[in-house]
Design a protein around this motif. Structure first.
Motif, PDB file in Angstrom:
ATOM      1  N   LEU A  87       0.829  -1.210   0.000  1.00 46.73           N
ATOM      2  CA  LEU A  87       0.000   0.000   0.000  1.00 46.73           C
ATOM      3  C   LEU A  87       0.863   1.260   0.000  1.00 46.73           C
ATOM      4  O   LEU A  87       0.558   2.248  -0.687  1.00 46.73           O
ATOM      5  N   THR A  88       1.969   1.225   0.766  1.00 41.67           N
ATOM      6  CA  THR A  88       2.871   2.381   0.786  1.00 41.67           C
ATOM      7  C   THR A  88       3.490   2.612  -0.589  1.00 41.67           C
ATOM      8  O   THR A  88       3.567   3.753  -1.079  1.00 41.67           O
ATOM      9  N   ALA A  89       3.936   1.527  -1.229  1.00 34.97           N
ATOM     10  CA  ALA A  89       4.537   1.652  -2.557  1.00 34.97           C
ATOM     11  C   ALA A  89       3.524   2.161  -3.574  1.00 34.97           C
ATOM     12  O   ALA A  89       3.837   3.034  -4.407  1.00 34.97           O
ATOM     13  N   PHE A 141      11.149  -1.465  13.365  1.00 36.29           N
ATOM     14  CA  PHE A 141      10.771  -0.646  12.226  1.00 36.29           C
ATOM     15  C   PHE A 141      10.735  -1.493  10.967  1.00 36.29           C
ATOM     16  O   PHE A 141      11.352  -2.560  10.889  1.00 36.29           O
ATOM     17  N   VAL A 142       9.979  -0.997   9.992  1.00 35.24           N
ATOM     18  CA  VAL A 142       9.849  -1.661   8.707  1.00 35.24           C
ATOM     19  C   VAL A 142      10.637  -0.848   7.687  1.00 35.24           C
ATOM     20  O   VAL A 142      10.516   0.377   7.616  1.00 35.24           O
ATOM     21  N   GLU A 143      11.450  -1.531   6.915  1.00 42.22           N
ATOM     22  CA  GLU A 143      12.261  -0.885   5.890  1.00 42.22           C
ATOM     23  C   GLU A 143      11.714  -1.270   4.530  1.00 42.22           C
ATOM     24  O   GLU A 143      11.654  -2.465   4.192  1.00 42.22           O
ATOM     25  N   ASN A 144      11.327  -0.276   3.739  1.00 42.76           N
ATOM     26  CA  ASN A 144      10.780  -0.499   2.402  1.00 42.76           C
ATOM     27  C   ASN A 144      11.684   0.143   1.359  1.00 42.76           C
ATOM     28  O   ASN A 144      12.040   1.321   1.478  1.00 42.76           O
ATOM     29  N   TYR A 145      12.052  -0.616   0.359  1.00 44.81           N
ATOM     30  CA  TYR A 145      12.722  -0.083  -0.814  1.00 44.81           C
ATOM     31  C   TYR A 145      11.702  -0.035  -1.953  1.00 44.81           C
ATOM     32  O   TYR A 145      11.220  -1.087  -2.409  1.00 44.81           O
ATOM     33  N   ILE A 146      11.372   1.186  -2.396  1.00 43.71           N
ATOM     34  CA  ILE A 146      10.346   1.367  -3.421  1.00 43.71           C
ATOM     35  C   ILE A 146      11.023   1.933  -4.674  1.00 43.71           C
ATOM     36  O   ILE A 146      11.474   3.091  -4.685  1.00 43.71           O
ATOM     37  N   PRO A 147      11.141   1.150  -5.740  1.00 47.59           N
ATOM     38  CA  PRO A 147      11.828   1.636  -6.954  1.00 47.59           C
ATOM     39  C   PRO A 147      10.916   2.567  -7.767  1.00 47.59           C
ATOM     40  O   PRO A 147       9.707   2.383  -7.823  1.00 47.59           O
ATOM     41  N   LEU A 148      11.540   3.568  -8.373  1.00 46.36           N
ATOM     42  CA  LEU A 148      10.847   4.457  -9.305  1.00 46.36           C
ATOM     43  C   LEU A 148      11.459   4.227 -10.680  1.00 46.36           C
ATOM     44  O   LEU A 148      12.670   4.428 -10.874  1.00 46.36           O
ATOM     45  N   PHE A 149      10.624   3.781 -11.625  1.00 50.42           N
ATOM     46  CA  PHE A 149      11.095   3.365 -12.939  1.00 50.42           C
ATOM     47  C   PHE A 149      11.070   4.536 -13.925  1.00 50.42           C
ATOM     48  O   PHE A 149      10.497   5.591 -13.663  1.00 50.42           O
TER      49      PHE A 149
END
Length: 497
Positions: free
Chosen positions: A66-68, A192-200
């Motif tokens: 949902l965050t991504a 904590f939660v670590e999210n890596y969200i790629p931007l294409f």
């Protein structure tokens, strides 16, 4: 009244020894209790652990997706809001070092879209730190200004996220002091939660920038903790219910096996006794009859001084004859026939038969006949029971006493006959052995009296109970099932007339 007439005669003890060894070698209930507890506990712990891990993983991954989706949707919305061509993506426009790289994009519009996008990222709920990486792993923006311009090297997770091209890469853990990018604005309360969200880029073929979000989803963590409690509570209760249910079933089975094994031992005992004593008993009957006849003839012509000795011979012959009869009755296979027997009438007949012995023993009998319903039994066997009980009661009171017979109805459908004496009684150890074959408290006793009483009573769905106090007397209760007309009408009626 030692209603028991038992001595320590050698009995076939091999089955009993085998039974004892079997109990020592394998106790079904004990091993099942231990084994099933360990197995159910292991399974419950495994299921609880798997369930909780699944809940955590699924919940965090769902939150990360949902965050991504929110980050990517905001980027697309800001591009449309700034009227930037659809041929460009937010990932291509985030690096300020490439401000004039795209001739088809107005630099002012690019800066405005970038600023609006980063403002939305900065104000995400539960955020601890937000960082944007360029292709060369340089921090081009962060909520912690100290990180801007820092180039991150040898970060496997970051490199892997750039190469995977997944919508989001998620992990949850605690602070690692050795990782320079984990300079959070505040310490998390739990984890904590670590999210890596790629931007294409525009055609989704290449990752142009990476948004790293550190967040502490407090509401999600609280829900997960409540889920933990529910899962573990359900696991413990379910495991306990399964364990107790199986334990109850196996306990019933164990008790049934022990009862059947004890019955088998008893049957083998009677079989062994029958094989040994049938021939002896039948061989003794004729010699005993001849001895008694000869003694009676001798008594008629004997002198006064010899009369007592001859009388003792007759008494001992009668005693041995009674043993033979009792032994043969106890070994006789019991059939399935039953009769409706008048209990009061059988008691009266037994008292009449023992009347001479009662007078000689100076025993007072207290029995008041009254009308009671017939009971389920066989008259011959019931007479045998009462003969054994009355004989033993009188032998327990050689110097006189009181013999009481009472009948009552403790519950509907049942009658209880209570026989009490004021004899020498028995100790606790003797009471525990009282129904065992071949155990007796009397010298010269055979030891099958009460064993036969118990066997007969149980055969007709009744029971026998014995209580005793040394030097105070013994009390025996015979519990009978009342015969009803409809249920037992097809059987014989005995003891009337």
């Amino acid at each position: 009244m030692p209603i028991v007439e038992q001595q320590k005669m050698p009995a076939p003890d091999k089955p009993a020894a085998d039974h004892k060894g079997w109990n020592q070698q394998f106790n079904l209930l004990r091993w099942f209790s231990l084994g099933s507890f360990l197995i159910i506990a292991a399974v419950a712990l495994g299921l609880g652990y798997i369930s909780t891990r699944f809940v955590v993983q699924e919940s965090i991954e769902r939150d990360s997706i949902l965050t991504a989706q929110f980050i990517q949707a905001i980027g697309d919305a800001e591009l449309r809001h700034a009227d930037i061509t659809p041929n460009r993506s937010m990932g291509e426009l985030l690096d300020p070092r490439e401000k004039n790289t795209w001739p088809d994009v107005d630099p002012i519009a690019q800066s405005a879209a970038r600023a609006e996008f980063l403002d939305h990222v900065e104000h995400l709920p539960d955020i601890l730190l937000a960082t944007v990486y360029a292709l060369d792993r340089t921090v081009i923006w962060s909520t912690n200004p100290e990180l801007v311009g820092v180039r991150i090297e040898n970060d496997d997770e970051l490199d892997e996220s750039f190469e995977m091209k997944e919508p989001v890469s998620t992990s949850y853990h605690q602070i690692d002091e050795e990782r320079p990018e984990q300079r959070l604005l505040r310490e998390p309360k739990y984890l904590f939660v670590e999210n890596y969200i790629p931007l294409f880029n525009a055609d989704k073929s290449k990752v142009m920038a990476m948004v790293e979000i550190y967040k502490e989803p407090i509401d999600l963590v609280e829900r997960i903790q409540r889920g933990f409690k529910v899962i573990w509570l359900a696991t413990v209760i379910g495991g306990a219910v399964i364990y107790l249910g199986l334990f109850w079933i196996v306990r019933r089975a164990s008790m049934l096996l022990q009862s059947q094994q004890q019955q088998l031992i008893t049957n083998e005992t009677f079989v062994a006794l029958g094989e040994m004593s049938s021939a002896v008993a039948h061989s003794l009957r004729n010699p005993l009859a001849n001895i008694r006849s000869s003694a009676e003839l001798a008594q008629e012509i004997a002198s006064q001084s010899a009369q007592k000795n001859i009388g003792d011979i007759i008494n001992q012959v009668d005693r041995m004859s009674r043993w033979v009869r009792e032994l043969l009755v106890s070994l006789r296979p019991m059939n399935d026939d039953y009769e409706t027997v008048d209990l009061v009438l059988v008691i009266d007949d037994t008292l009449s038969a023992f009347e001479p012995l009662i007078k000689r023993s100076n025993v007072e009998v207290r029995f008041t006949p009254r009308s009671v319903p017939p009971v389920v039994s066989q008259q011959v066997l019931l007479t045998q029971i009462l003969n054994s009980l009355f004989a033993n009661a009188l032998e327990a009171m050689p110097k006189g006493g009181v013999l009481s017979v009472d009948i009552d109805s403790p519950t509907p459908g049942h009658l209880r006959m209570t026989l009490s004496d004021t004899g020498k009684g028995m100790n606790k150890q003797q009471q525990q052995m009282v129904f065992k074959p071949f155990f007796t408290t009397k010298q010269g006793g055979l030891g099958v009296g009460l064993a036969l009483v118990k066997r007969i009573m149980e055969r007709f769905h009744g029971s026998v109970e014995l209580t005793s106090q040394e030097q105070e007397g013994t009390r025996v209760c015979l519990n009978f099932k009342v015969a009803t007309g409809g249920e037992y009408g097809a059987q014989h009626t005995a003891g009337r007339g």
